[in-house]
Design an enzyme around this catalytic site. Structure first.
Site: not given
Ligand code: AMP
Length: 282
Positions: A30-31, A36-37, A61, A149-150, A185
Site C-alpha cells: 500500500m506504499g 520491510g517492503h 480493507q 509483520k501481518d 510500518s
Molecule cells: P503494506 O504496505 O503495509 O500492505 O505491506 C505490504 C507488505 O509488506 C505486506 O506483506 C507486509 O506484511 C509487508 N511488511 C510491512 N511491514 C513489514 C516489516 N516491518 N517487515 C516485514 N514485512 C513487512
C-alpha cells in the site's frame, strides 16, 4: 522501471515476458515504502527474472475511514526506492481501475478471522482477500512475497491460494525492525513524537512474554507481565495481546515444549494502530 496504472496494459506487458519464459515475482503493497517492503522486493529480485510491485491503498480493507484518509501516501519517494531496489515494473492503479463498481463478492475466511485482526477489524480480511485475488489475476506471478509483520494476513492468503487453486508460490519474510525494536510500518510516520518514543515498549513486551514462556511460566501470567510493561506509557492502549499456536493462529491458554508459538499484539499508540508479533519454538 516501467510504471503502469492500467490493467490491460500491464497484462499485455507481463504476458509478453511470460511468453519469453521469464518468471515473475510480485510484491503487493500500500506504499509509503520502508526497509520491510524493500527486503521483499530484494528477495523477489533475487529469485525471479522480473519483479513487480503494486502500490494501492485498498479502501475495502479499511474498516475505519479516518485510518484510510490519513494513510501515508508518498508515491514519488516510493518510485525512487523501488528503482534503487531493482524493481522492474510498478503497478499503481487508480481506485476506478481496480473497482469500476463495488465488488459484490464476499469472502469469509471462517475460523481464521474469528480472532485478532479478524475480530477487531470487521470486514478487513474480506477486503484483503478480494484485492489480493484481483492483483493475482492481473499480475499472474510465479511467486508472491508477503511479510510476517501481518502474520494473520499470511494465513489468509495461504487459504485464498488453496481454496481458489491459484498457481502462485507464497513466500514469507521476517519482520524488519527499527534499531529500537519497533516493527517498521507505514503508519509509523503518523506517530506523534511522544508515541514514537514509547512505541518500542511493544516489542519489549513481546520479548518478555517469550522469555517468560521459555522459562516455564504460564500464559496468563506472561500476559500480565507484558501489560504491566506497556502500562508504563499512558499513550499506548492494548487492543489485544494473544498467545497462539503458530500453525492455527488460535489463542491458547497453555503451552507445551515443542510448540511453535506466535505472540500477537495490536496497540493504539496515541491514536495510530500498530501490530506486531513474535514467533518462536518452545
Ligand atoms: P503494506 O504496505 O503495509 O500492505 O505491506 C505490504 C507488505 O509488506 C505486506 O506483506 C507486509 O506484511 C509487508 N511488511 C510491512 N511491514 C513489514 C516489516 N516491518 N517487515 C516485514 N514485512 C513487512
Amino acid at each position: 522501471m516501467q510504471v503502469f496504472d492500467n490493467i490491460r496494459e500491464i497484462r499485455a506487458y507481463l504476458s509478453a515476458l511470460r511468453c519469453n519464459g521469464k518468471t515473475l515475482g510480485f510484491v503487493p503493497t500500500m506504499g509509503a515504502l520502508h526497509a520491510g517492503h524493500l527486503q521483499l522486493v530484494a528477495a523477489a529480485d533475487k529469485e525471479n527474472d522480473c519483479t513487480i510491485c503494486s502500490i494501492f491503498v485498498n479502501p475495502t480493507q479499511f474498516n475505519n475511514q479516518e485510518d484510510l484518509i490519513h494513510y501515508p501516501r508518498t508515491l514519488e519517494d516510493d518510485l525512487e526506492k523501488l528503482k534503487d531496489a531493482g524493481c522492474a515494473v510498478v503497478f499503481v492503479p487508480k481506485l476506478e481501475e481496480m473497482y469500476p463498481k463495488a465488488p459484490s463478492i464476499n469472502i469469509n475466511f471462517g475460523d481464521l478471522e474469528l480472532e485478532m485482526e479478524g475480530e477487531h477489524r470487521p470486514g478487513h480480511f474480506n477486503g484483503v482477500g478480494i484485492v489480493v485475488a484481483k492483483l493475482f489475476n492481473i499480475i499472474m506471478p510465479d511467486k508472491a512475497y508477503f511479510g510476517q509483520k501481518d502474520l494473520q494476513q499470511v494465513a489468509i492468503i495461504k487459504r485464498l491460494i488453496d481454496d481458489f487453486s491459484i498457481p502462485v508460490n507464497l513466500v514469507c519474510h521476517p519482520i524488519v525492525r527499527e534499531h529500537d525494536g519497533l516493527a517498521m510500518s507505514s503508519r509509523n510516520i503518523r506517530l506523534s513524537r511522544a508515541a514514537r518514543k514509547d512505541a518500542p515498549l511493544i516489542f519489549k513486551a513481546l520479548l518478555h512474554v517469550k522469555d517468560f514462556l521459555l522459562a516455564g511460566g504460564d500464559v496468563t501470567k506472561s500476559k500480565e507481565v507484558a501489560l504491566d510493561i506497556l502500562s508504563d506509557s499512558t499513550l499506548l492502549s492494548v487492543e489485544y495481546l494473544t498467545v497462539t499456536h503458530a500453525d492455527t493462529l488460535k489463542s491458547i491458554g497453555t503451552v507445551n515444549v515443542g510448540d511453535t508459538v506466535a505472540i500477537c499484539i495490536a496497540v493504539r499508540a496515541d491514536g495510530v494502530r500498530l501490530i506486531d508479533n513474535l514467533l518462536f519454538n518452545l
